[in-house]
Design a protein around this motif. Structure first.
Motif, PDB file in Angstrom:
ATOM      1  N   GLY A   1     -12.942   1.515   6.028  1.00 32.26           N
ATOM      2  CA  GLY A   1     -12.102   2.636   5.599  1.00 32.26           C
ATOM      3  C   GLY A   1     -10.627   2.270   5.545  1.00 32.26           C
ATOM      4  N   ILE A   2     -10.147   1.558   6.557  1.00 34.00           N
ATOM      5  CA  ILE A   2      -8.748   1.136   6.583  1.00 34.00           C
ATOM      6  C   ILE A   2      -8.449   0.216   5.410  1.00 34.00           C
ATOM      7  CG2 ILE A   2      -7.079  -0.290   7.855  1.00 34.00           C
ATOM      8  CD1 ILE A   2      -8.359   0.855  10.449  1.00 34.00           C
ATOM      9  N   ILE A   3      -9.318  -0.741   5.179  1.00 33.42           N
ATOM     10  CA  ILE A   3      -9.112  -1.697   4.077  1.00 33.42           C
ATOM     11  C   ILE A   3      -9.120  -0.986   2.730  1.00 33.42           C
ATOM     12  CG2 ILE A   3     -10.148  -3.651   2.846  1.00 33.42           C
ATOM     13  CD1 ILE A   3     -11.083  -4.645   5.660  1.00 33.42           C
ATOM     14  N   VAL A   4     -10.091  -0.098   2.505  1.00 28.17           N
ATOM     15  CA  VAL A   4     -10.202   0.600   1.218  1.00 28.17           C
ATOM     16  C   VAL A   4      -8.994   1.506   0.978  1.00 28.17           C
ATOM     17  CG1 VAL A   4     -11.537   2.327  -0.054  1.00 28.17           C
ATOM     18  CG2 VAL A   4     -12.709   0.437   1.073  1.00 28.17           C
ATOM     19  N   ILE A   5      -8.548   2.217   2.004  1.00 21.93           N
ATOM     20  CA  ILE A   5      -7.377   3.095   1.832  1.00 21.93           C
ATOM     21  C   ILE A   5      -6.141   2.270   1.509  1.00 21.93           C
ATOM     22  CG2 ILE A   5      -5.784   4.609   3.077  1.00 21.93           C
ATOM     23  CD1 ILE A   5      -8.261   5.912   4.349  1.00 21.93           C
ATOM     24  N   GLN A   6      -5.963   1.143   2.167  1.00 23.18           N
ATOM     25  CA  GLN A   6      -4.805   0.293   1.865  1.00 23.18           C
ATOM     26  C   GLN A   6      -4.875  -0.261   0.444  1.00 23.18           C
ATOM     27  OE1 GLN A   6      -2.054   0.104   3.694  1.00 23.18           O
ATOM     28  NE2 GLN A   6      -3.131   1.585   4.985  1.00 23.18           N
ATOM     29  N   LEU A   7      -6.063  -0.631  -0.007  1.00 21.35           N
ATOM     30  CA  LEU A   7      -6.224  -1.102  -1.390  1.00 21.35           C
ATOM     31  C   LEU A   7      -5.916   0.014  -2.398  1.00 21.35           C
ATOM     32  CD1 LEU A   7      -9.468  -3.270  -1.084  1.00 21.35           C
ATOM     33  CD2 LEU A   7      -7.120  -4.085  -1.476  1.00 21.35           C
ATOM     34  N   ILE A   8      -6.382   1.229  -2.113  1.00 23.50           N
ATOM     35  CA  ILE A   8      -6.113   2.359  -3.003  1.00 23.50           C
ATOM     36  C   ILE A   8      -4.613   2.610  -3.097  1.00 23.50           C
ATOM     37  CG2 ILE A   8      -6.328   4.874  -3.234  1.00 23.50           C
ATOM     38  CD1 ILE A   8      -9.191   4.576  -2.080  1.00 23.50           C
ATOM     39  N   LYS A   9      -3.927   2.580  -1.961  1.00 21.95           N
ATOM     40  CA  LYS A   9      -2.482   2.814  -1.957  1.00 21.95           C
ATOM     41  C   LYS A   9      -1.726   1.680  -2.651  1.00 21.95           C
ATOM     42  CE  LYS A   9      -2.077   5.607   2.230  1.00 21.95           C
ATOM     43  NZ  LYS A   9      -1.554   5.632   3.613  1.00 21.95           N
ATOM     44  N   ARG A  10      -2.080   0.451  -2.337  1.00 16.86           N
ATOM     45  CA  ARG A  10      -1.342  -0.701  -2.851  1.00 16.86           C
ATOM     46  C   ARG A  10      -1.509  -0.871  -4.357  1.00 16.86           C
ATOM     47  NH1 ARG A  10      -2.012  -4.949   1.059  1.00 16.86           N
ATOM     48  NH2 ARG A  10      -0.449  -3.695   2.097  1.00 16.86           N
ATOM     49  N   PHE A  11      -2.724  -0.695  -4.863  1.00 11.91           N
ATOM     50  CA  PHE A  11      -2.985  -0.918  -6.281  1.00 11.91           C
ATOM     51  C   PHE A  11      -3.057   0.376  -7.084  1.00 11.91           C
ATOM     52  CE2 PHE A  11      -4.857  -4.683  -4.151  1.00 11.91           C
ATOM     53  CZ  PHE A  11      -4.027  -5.646  -4.712  1.00 11.91           C
ATOM     54  N   GLU A  12      -2.744   1.512  -6.448  1.00 11.79           N
ATOM     55  CA  GLU A  12      -2.747   2.829  -7.096  1.00 11.79           C
ATOM     56  C   GLU A  12      -4.035   3.059  -7.878  1.00 11.79           C
ATOM     57  OE1 GLU A  12       0.872   3.387  -9.265  1.00 11.79           O
ATOM     58  OE2 GLU A  12       2.118   3.075  -7.490  1.00 11.79           O
ATOM     59  N   ILE A  13      -5.137   2.840  -7.212  1.00  6.38           N
ATOM     60  CA  ILE A  13      -6.455   3.007  -7.825  1.00  6.38           C
ATOM     61  C   ILE A  13      -6.701   4.493  -8.060  1.00  6.38           C
ATOM     62  CG2 ILE A  13      -8.932   2.691  -7.450  1.00  6.38           C
ATOM     63  CD1 ILE A  13      -8.180   0.222  -5.738  1.00  6.38           C
ATOM     64  N   THR A  14      -7.269   4.825  -9.186  1.00  6.01           N
ATOM     65  CA  THR A  14      -7.577   6.224  -9.505  1.00  6.01           C
ATOM     66  C   THR A  14      -9.050   6.502  -9.225  1.00  6.01           C
ATOM     67  OG1 THR A  14      -8.050   5.665 -11.811  1.00  6.01           O
ATOM     68  CG2 THR A  14      -5.792   6.337 -11.294  1.00  6.01           C
ATOM     69  N   SER A  15      -9.402   7.770  -9.235  1.00  3.36           N
ATOM     70  CA  SER A  15     -10.799   8.145  -9.021  1.00  3.36           C
ATOM     71  C   SER A  15     -11.626   7.769 -10.253  1.00  3.36           C
ATOM     72  CB  SER A  15     -10.909   9.650  -8.756  1.00  3.36           C
ATOM     73  OG  SER A  15     -10.683  10.371  -9.955  1.00  3.36           O
ATOM     74  N   PHE A  16     -12.927   7.951 -10.158  1.00  2.00           N
ATOM     75  CA  PHE A  16     -13.804   7.659 -11.291  1.00  2.00           C
ATOM     76  C   PHE A  16     -13.464   8.519 -12.501  1.00  2.00           C
ATOM     77  CE2 PHE A  16     -16.711   6.430  -7.744  1.00  2.00           C
ATOM     78  CZ  PHE A  16     -16.742   5.082  -8.040  1.00  2.00           C
ATOM     79  N   TYR A  17     -12.799   9.626 -12.266  1.00  2.00           N
ATOM     80  CA  TYR A  17     -12.466  10.552 -13.342  1.00  2.00           C
ATOM     81  C   TYR A  17     -11.020  10.396 -13.805  1.00  2.00           C
ATOM     82  CZ  TYR A  17     -16.841  12.366 -11.672  1.00  2.00           C
ATOM     83  OH  TYR A  17     -18.150  12.464 -11.283  1.00  2.00           O
ATOM     84  N   GLY A  18     -10.350   9.332 -13.359  1.00  2.00           N
ATOM     85  CA  GLY A  18      -8.992   9.038 -13.800  1.00  2.00           C
ATOM     86  C   GLY A  18      -7.913   9.791 -13.043  1.00  2.00           C
ATOM     87  N   GLU A  19      -8.284  10.553 -12.015  1.00  2.00           N
ATOM     88  CA  GLU A  19      -7.303  11.330 -11.255  1.00  2.00           C
ATOM     89  C   GLU A  19      -6.632  10.435 -10.208  1.00  2.00           C
ATOM     90  OE1 GLU A  19      -9.952  14.169  -9.625  1.00  2.00           O
ATOM     91  OE2 GLU A  19     -10.218  15.248 -11.494  1.00  2.00           O
TER      92      GLU A  19
END
Length: 137
Positions: A50-68
């Motif tokens: 969870g920590i790794i995934v949240i940091q990746l989402i924040k760092r690379f500004e990953i969007t949801s599957f629906y583009g949000e």
């Protein structure tokens, strides 16, 4: 379509919970007696991922599957709210032998007495929503 995706993910999660014995009352009992590393390993792995995934989402500004855009809102700092909430959650977990995820896994596996626990958890969540403004936070 979105509901179907969530349903499939939930079923997959339930299968993983059941096969890893994370929904096993015996494994939970062992954990609370500090007799086995099994559940601590599962919880620790989930926390680390969870920590790794949240940091990746924040760092690379990953969007949801629906583009949000995925937004993380910071929580207010506090000690007592987490202490008392954790104690209540832990007591419920120890008494019921299941936390919220495995409750539905156990229901899906055919353990029908868990319906009482799901009903009590739902009632407790509803009561918290009703009394939320009157409780110290």
């Amino acid at each position: 379509m979105r509901t179907l995706v969530y349903l499939v993910i939930g079923i997959f999660f339930g299968i993983i919970m059941f096969k890893s014995e994370a929904a096993s009352w015996f494994r939970i009992y062992e954990m609370f007696l500090f007799k086995s590393f099994h559940m601590y390993g599962i919880i620790g792995a989930a926390l680390g991922i969870g920590i790794i995934v949240i940091q990746l989402i924040k760092r690379f500004e990953i969007t949801s599957f629906y583009g949000e855009k995925i937004r993380f809102t910071p929580k207010t700092k506090g000690f007592s709210r987490y202490l008392f909430g954790g104690i209540i959650f832990g007591l419920g977990w120890a008494l019921a032998g299941a936390c919220p995820g495995p409750m539905f896994t156990l229901l899906g596996a055919g353990f029908l007495p868990i319906i009482v626990v799901i009903g009590a958890a739902t009632l407790g969540t509803f009561l918290y929503g009703v009394l939320k403004d009157k409780l110290p936070h």
